[in-house]
Design a protein around this motif. Structure first.
Motif, PDB file in Angstrom:
ATOM      1  N   HIS A  34       6.591  13.536  -8.244  1.00  0.00           N
ATOM      2  CA  HIS A  34       6.581  12.104  -7.948  1.00  0.00           C
ATOM      3  C   HIS A  34       7.812  11.788  -7.115  1.00  0.00           C
ATOM      4  CE1 HIS A  34       3.486  11.425 -11.076  1.00  0.00           C
ATOM      5  NE2 HIS A  34       4.078  12.479 -11.633  1.00  0.00           N
ATOM      6  N   GLU A  35       7.597  11.138  -5.967  1.00  0.00           N
ATOM      7  CA  GLU A  35       8.730  10.854  -5.090  1.00  0.00           C
ATOM      8  C   GLU A  35       8.739   9.396  -4.671  1.00  0.00           C
ATOM      9  OE1 GLU A  35      10.265  13.820  -2.244  1.00  0.00           O
ATOM     10  OE2 GLU A  35       9.655  12.355  -0.720  1.00  0.00           O
ATOM     11  N   ILE A  69      16.614  15.419  -2.298  1.00  0.00           N
ATOM     12  CA  ILE A  69      15.638  14.942  -3.280  1.00  0.00           C
ATOM     13  C   ILE A  69      16.067  15.315  -4.692  1.00  0.00           C
ATOM     14  CG2 ILE A  69      13.700  15.078  -1.657  1.00  0.00           C
ATOM     15  CD1 ILE A  69      12.774  17.559  -3.385  1.00  0.00           C
ATOM     16  N   ASP A  70      15.662  14.490  -5.621  1.00  0.00           N
ATOM     17  CA  ASP A  70      15.776  14.763  -7.054  1.00  0.00           C
ATOM     18  C   ASP A  70      14.558  14.101  -7.703  1.00  0.00           C
ATOM     19  OD1 ASP A  70      16.468  15.357  -9.631  1.00  0.00           O
ATOM     20  OD2 ASP A  70      18.280  14.122  -9.671  1.00  0.00           O
ATOM     21  N   ASP A  71      13.399  14.736  -7.507  1.00  0.00           N
ATOM     22  CA  ASP A  71      12.120  14.166  -7.908  1.00  0.00           C
ATOM     23  C   ASP A  71      11.691  14.647  -9.289  1.00  0.00           C
ATOM     24  OD1 ASP A  71      11.913  13.001  -5.378  1.00  0.00           O
ATOM     25  OD2 ASP A  71      10.716  14.647  -4.573  1.00  0.00           O
ATOM     26  N   PRO A  72      11.145  13.741 -10.109  1.00  0.00           N
ATOM     27  CA  PRO A  72      10.572  14.175 -11.386  1.00  0.00           C
ATOM     28  C   PRO A  72       9.296  14.974 -11.157  1.00  0.00           C
ATOM     29  CG  PRO A  72      10.246  11.817 -11.090  1.00  0.00           C
ATOM     30  CD  PRO A  72      11.070  12.294  -9.931  1.00  0.00           C
ATOM     31  N   ILE A  73       9.113  16.011 -11.958  1.00  0.00           N
ATOM     32  CA  ILE A  73       7.900  16.829 -11.927  1.00  0.00           C
ATOM     33  C   ILE A  73       7.278  16.747 -13.312  1.00  0.00           C
ATOM     34  CG2 ILE A  73       6.958  19.147 -11.619  1.00  0.00           C
ATOM     35  CD1 ILE A  73       9.284  19.714  -9.705  1.00  0.00           C
ATOM     36  N   THR A 100       5.515   0.753  -1.354  1.00  0.00           N
ATOM     37  CA  THR A 100       6.523   1.089  -2.376  1.00  0.00           C
ATOM     38  C   THR A 100       7.225   2.413  -2.077  1.00  0.00           C
ATOM     39  OG1 THR A 100       4.888   2.231  -3.746  1.00  0.00           O
ATOM     40  CG2 THR A 100       5.240  -0.127  -4.186  1.00  0.00           C
ATOM     41  N   PHE A 101       6.750   3.130  -1.051  1.00  0.00           N
ATOM     42  CA  PHE A 101       7.285   4.452  -0.672  1.00  0.00           C
ATOM     43  C   PHE A 101       7.142   5.470  -1.798  1.00  0.00           C
ATOM     44  CE2 PHE A 101       9.805   1.245   1.620  1.00  0.00           C
ATOM     45  CZ  PHE A 101       9.424   1.544   2.909  1.00  0.00           C
ATOM     46  N   TYR A 102       6.083   5.320  -2.588  1.00  0.00           N
ATOM     47  CA  TYR A 102       5.829   6.207  -3.727  1.00  0.00           C
ATOM     48  C   TYR A 102       4.715   7.187  -3.375  1.00  0.00           C
ATOM     49  CZ  TYR A 102       4.066   7.659  -8.329  1.00  0.00           C
ATOM     50  OH  TYR A 102       3.639   8.399  -9.401  1.00  0.00           O
ATOM     51  N   SER A 103       4.938   8.465  -3.667  1.00  0.00           N
ATOM     52  CA  SER A 103       3.897   9.471  -3.438  1.00  0.00           C
ATOM     53  C   SER A 103       3.806  10.408  -4.630  1.00  0.00           C
ATOM     54  CB  SER A 103       4.178  10.274  -2.165  1.00  0.00           C
ATOM     55  OG  SER A 103       5.332  11.058  -2.324  1.00  0.00           O
ATOM     56  N   VAL A 104       2.626  10.995  -4.799  1.00  0.00           N
ATOM     57  CA  VAL A 104       2.392  12.012  -5.827  1.00  0.00           C
ATOM     58  C   VAL A 104       1.743  13.199  -5.128  1.00  0.00           C
ATOM     59  CG1 VAL A 104       1.238  12.604  -7.993  1.00  0.00           C
ATOM     60  CG2 VAL A 104       1.983  10.259  -7.583  1.00  0.00           C
ATOM     61  N   SER A 105       2.291  14.384  -5.399  1.00  0.00           N
ATOM     62  CA  SER A 105       1.725  15.617  -4.845  1.00  0.00           C
ATOM     63  C   SER A 105       1.443  16.590  -5.975  1.00  0.00           C
ATOM     64  CB  SER A 105       2.687  16.268  -3.855  1.00  0.00           C
ATOM     65  OG  SER A 105       2.908  15.429  -2.754  1.00  0.00           O
ATOM     66  N   ARG A 106       0.310  17.287  -5.864  1.00  0.00           N
ATOM     67  CA  ARG A 106      -0.026  18.339  -6.823  1.00  0.00           C
ATOM     68  C   ARG A 106       0.619  19.629  -6.329  1.00  0.00           C
ATOM     69  NH1 ARG A 106      -5.520  17.953  -8.280  1.00  0.00           N
ATOM     70  NH2 ARG A 106      -5.991  18.274  -6.104  1.00  0.00           N
ATOM     71  N   CYS A 107       1.307  20.335  -7.233  1.00  0.00           N
ATOM     72  CA  CYS A 107       1.973  21.607  -6.924  1.00  0.00           C
ATOM     73  C   CYS A 107       1.237  22.708  -7.673  1.00  0.00           C
ATOM     74  CB  CYS A 107       3.427  21.589  -7.383  1.00  0.00           C
ATOM     75  SG  CYS A 107       4.374  20.197  -6.793  1.00  0.00           S
TER      76      CYS A 107
END
Length: 181
Positions: free
Chosen positions: A43-44, A75-79, A167-174
């Motif tokens: 989540h970024e 970056i310091d994104d929650p996973i 909101t500049f919010y994105s979610v990516s699947r890793c």
């Protein structure tokens, strides 16, 4: 006399080399590599008061942005374990992105996935690579790891599932496929 020494040392050196290779291959056989497959969600927030990604510098006199050559981001994104932001956090993605092509279309990433859950607590996976910024799916190399992922090698694909430009919010699947000891 010197010729006799060469004849004696040559077979001894050859025997030592064979012994070392034999030992190292036996030692490797006892430590089989494990494969770990993980699907996680990063989540970024690239803007706003809760930003987890920030531009830190760029080329003086140029606009600093994602498509601007030389722009550097931290970056310091929650996973998390699930798509929802409120899913349990398993790790943080901490690292650097640099817009690395003159046309601004590619970025180089060096990211540490720092695990905080019970199973992998304190372990890391080290990710590195270059990708097309406008691509929906990017692939990076897993170039190392620590703790439970010591000597890791493999790859991860990141697929953007959601992006909200307001909101500049994105979610990516890793999706990780990793070999390790």
């Amino acid at each position: 006399m010197a010729q006799n020494i060469k004849h004696i040392t040559h077979p001894i050196v050859l025997a030592l080399i064979l012994a070392i290779f034999s030992y190292s291959s036996q030692a490797h056989d006892h430590r089989q590599l494990k494969e770990t497959n993980l699907t996680l969600y990063i989540h970024e927030f690239s803007g706003g008061p809760n930003a987890t990604a920030a531009i830190v510098t760029g080329i003086p006199g140029k606009v600093w942005s994602y498509p601007s050559f030389g722009t550097i981001f931290l970056i310091d994104d929650p996973i998390t374990t699930g798509l929802d932001m409120n899913s349990p956090e398993i790790a943080r993605g901490q690292g650097i992105y640099v817009t690395s092509s003159l046309d601004g279309g590619k970025a180089h990433a060096t990211v540490s996935v720092v695990f905080s859950d019970k199973k992998y607590n304190g372990s890391t996976l080290e990710i590195q690579g270059n990708s097309v910024q406008s691509s929906k799916i990017a692939e990076y190399a897993v170039v190392g790891g620590t703790g439970k992922f010591r000597f890791a090698t493999g790859f991860v694909t990141l697929e953007v599932l959601f992006y909200d430009p307001t909101t500049f919010y994105s979610v990516s699947r890793c999706n990780f496929i990793v070999l390790h000891h």
